[in-house]
Write an enzyme that holds these catalytic residues in place. Structure first.
Site, mmCIF file in Angstrom:
data_model
loop_
_atom_site.group_PDB
_atom_site.id
_atom_site.type_symbol
_atom_site.label_atom_id
_atom_site.label_comp_id
_atom_site.label_asym_id
_atom_site.label_seq_id
_atom_site.Cartn_x
_atom_site.Cartn_y
_atom_site.Cartn_z
ATOM 1 N N CYS A 2 0.249 -3.060 -4.234
ATOM 2 C CA CYS A 2 0.958 -4.135 -4.935
ATOM 3 C C CYS A 2 0.039 -5.313 -5.266
ATOM 4 C CB CYS A 2 2.162 -4.646 -4.149
ATOM 5 S SG CYS A 2 3.455 -3.412 -3.902
ATOM 6 N N ARG A 49 4.116 -3.404 -8.729
ATOM 7 C CA ARG A 49 4.664 -2.699 -7.571
ATOM 8 C C ARG A 49 4.105 -1.300 -7.383
ATOM 9 N NH1 ARG A 49 10.823 -0.483 -6.488
ATOM 10 N NH2 ARG A 49 10.486 0.026 -4.273
ATOM 11 N N LEU A 50 3.703 -1.031 -6.140
ATOM 12 C CA LEU A 50 3.426 0.326 -5.682
ATOM 13 C C LEU A 50 4.548 0.680 -4.717
ATOM 14 C CD1 LEU A 50 1.571 2.826 -5.457
ATOM 15 C CD2 LEU A 50 0.424 1.668 -3.551
ATOM 16 N N SER A 51 5.428 1.580 -5.117
ATOM 17 C CA SER A 51 6.620 1.914 -4.325
ATOM 18 C C SER A 51 6.231 2.797 -3.144
ATOM 19 C CB SER A 51 7.647 2.630 -5.191
ATOM 20 O OG SER A 51 7.972 1.868 -6.331
ATOM 21 N N ILE A 53 8.085 2.253 0.653
ATOM 22 C CA ILE A 53 9.204 2.391 1.594
ATOM 23 C C ILE A 53 10.501 2.718 0.860
ATOM 24 C CG2 ILE A 53 10.606 1.171 3.302
ATOM 25 C CD1 ILE A 53 8.126 -0.340 4.137
ATOM 26 N N ASN A 75 3.226 -8.690 -1.428
ATOM 27 C CA ASN A 75 2.241 -7.619 -1.334
ATOM 28 C C ASN A 75 2.016 -7.308 0.134
ATOM 29 O OD1 ASN A 75 0.008 -5.866 -1.596
ATOM 30 N ND2 ASN A 75 -1.432 -7.578 -1.632
ATOM 31 N N GLY A 76 2.258 -6.056 0.550
ATOM 32 C CA GLY A 76 2.014 -5.708 1.935
ATOM 33 C C GLY A 76 3.096 -4.831 2.513
ATOM 34 N N GLU A 77 3.190 -4.858 3.830
ATOM 35 C CA GLU A 77 4.186 -4.060 4.546
ATOM 36 C C GLU A 77 4.557 -4.758 5.839
ATOM 37 O OE1 GLU A 77 4.777 0.433 6.453
ATOM 38 O OE2 GLU A 77 3.075 -0.008 5.138
ATOM 39 N N ASP A 97 11.482 -3.318 2.862
ATOM 40 C CA ASP A 97 11.131 -4.456 3.703
ATOM 41 C C ASP A 97 11.082 -5.779 2.941
ATOM 42 O OD1 ASP A 97 8.915 -3.631 2.273
ATOM 43 O OD2 ASP A 97 7.509 -3.752 3.951
#
Length: 238
Positions: A2, A49-51, A53, A75-77, A97
């Protein structure tokens, strides 16, 4: 992975959304799954966006709170988002999240940072105060670059996204260049571009029309010292 981007201070800009779209385009490799731009008050937020979760489009960003007061680009997790869900006790629109992070900020404000386990850089816009809150994770795993002049503040996950706006002068920071030649890196908060800073690990920025303030919410050395104080003497020795 992301990518996030944005501008606060839109006076004199004929097409601020277009500028943030340009920032997003430079970071397309960070997030091929969705491209979002949102204008609110005196700010524009952008997200690639990088999908991972939650794959549904309901988790696309910038993401709004239930009442629309808050908007987030993240950006992150957040590794413990499921545990935070149980603490927050509310209905959820998504399985991701991002919604949990926004709800945590809504419930606990800046103190939510201490509850987060993960890697992150995010910005939250408050519609009522027209204020931005930007934060970076404890270890600085996720990057966040920012630039300020007399009229506005720009931020992005990549330095070249800032340069893509043509609002940031392309001037070499000669002191940072010496740093790079000596150590093969530029130590934060400096960058190779004069005037562009990296938000330091464990820090936050609050931006409004009236002021810009920064703070440190996590200090690794202090945290290690505090943890060792709780250990028995034999454990510290070994």
């Amino acid at each position: 992975m992301c990518g996030i981007a944005g501008i606060h201070g839109l006076e004199g800009l004929s097409d601020p959304e277009g500028l943030v779209k340009r920032m997003n385009a430079v970071m397309a490799h960070r997030g091929p799954d969705a491209d979002g731009v949102l204008r609110r008050g005196n700010s524009v937020l952008g997200h690639r966006r990088l999908s991972i979760i939650d794959l549904s489009p309901e988790s696309n960003q910038p993401f709004l709170s239930d009442d629309g007061r808050l908007a987030i680009a993240f950006n992150g997790e957040i590794y413990n988002y499921r545990e935070l869900k149980q603490e927050l006790h509310r209905p959820w629109r998504t399985g991701g999240d991002t919604e949990v992070l926004l709800a945590a900020y809504e419930a606990w404000g800046v103190d939510c940072l201490h509850r987060l386990q993960g890697m992150f850089a995010f910005v939250i816009h408050d519609r009522d105060s027209d204020e931005l809150f930007i934060a970076r994770d404890r270890m600085g795993i996720k990057p966040l670059y920012w630039y300020r002049d007399d009229e506005r503040v720009l931020f992005a996950s990549e330095l070249r996204a800032l340069l893509a706006t043509d609002l940031v002068p392309r001037r070499l920071d000669r002191v940072a260049l010496i740093d790079h030649l000596r150590y093969q890196t530029v130590h934060e908060p400096a960058t190779i571009v004069e005037g562009v800073r990296m938000l330091e690990a464990g820090h936050w920025i609050r931006v409004s029309d009236q002021e810009l303030s920064t703070g440190r919410w996590y200090d690794l050395a202090h945290a290690v010292k505090r943890d060792t104080e709780r250990l028995p003497l034999e454990a510290v020795k070994h």
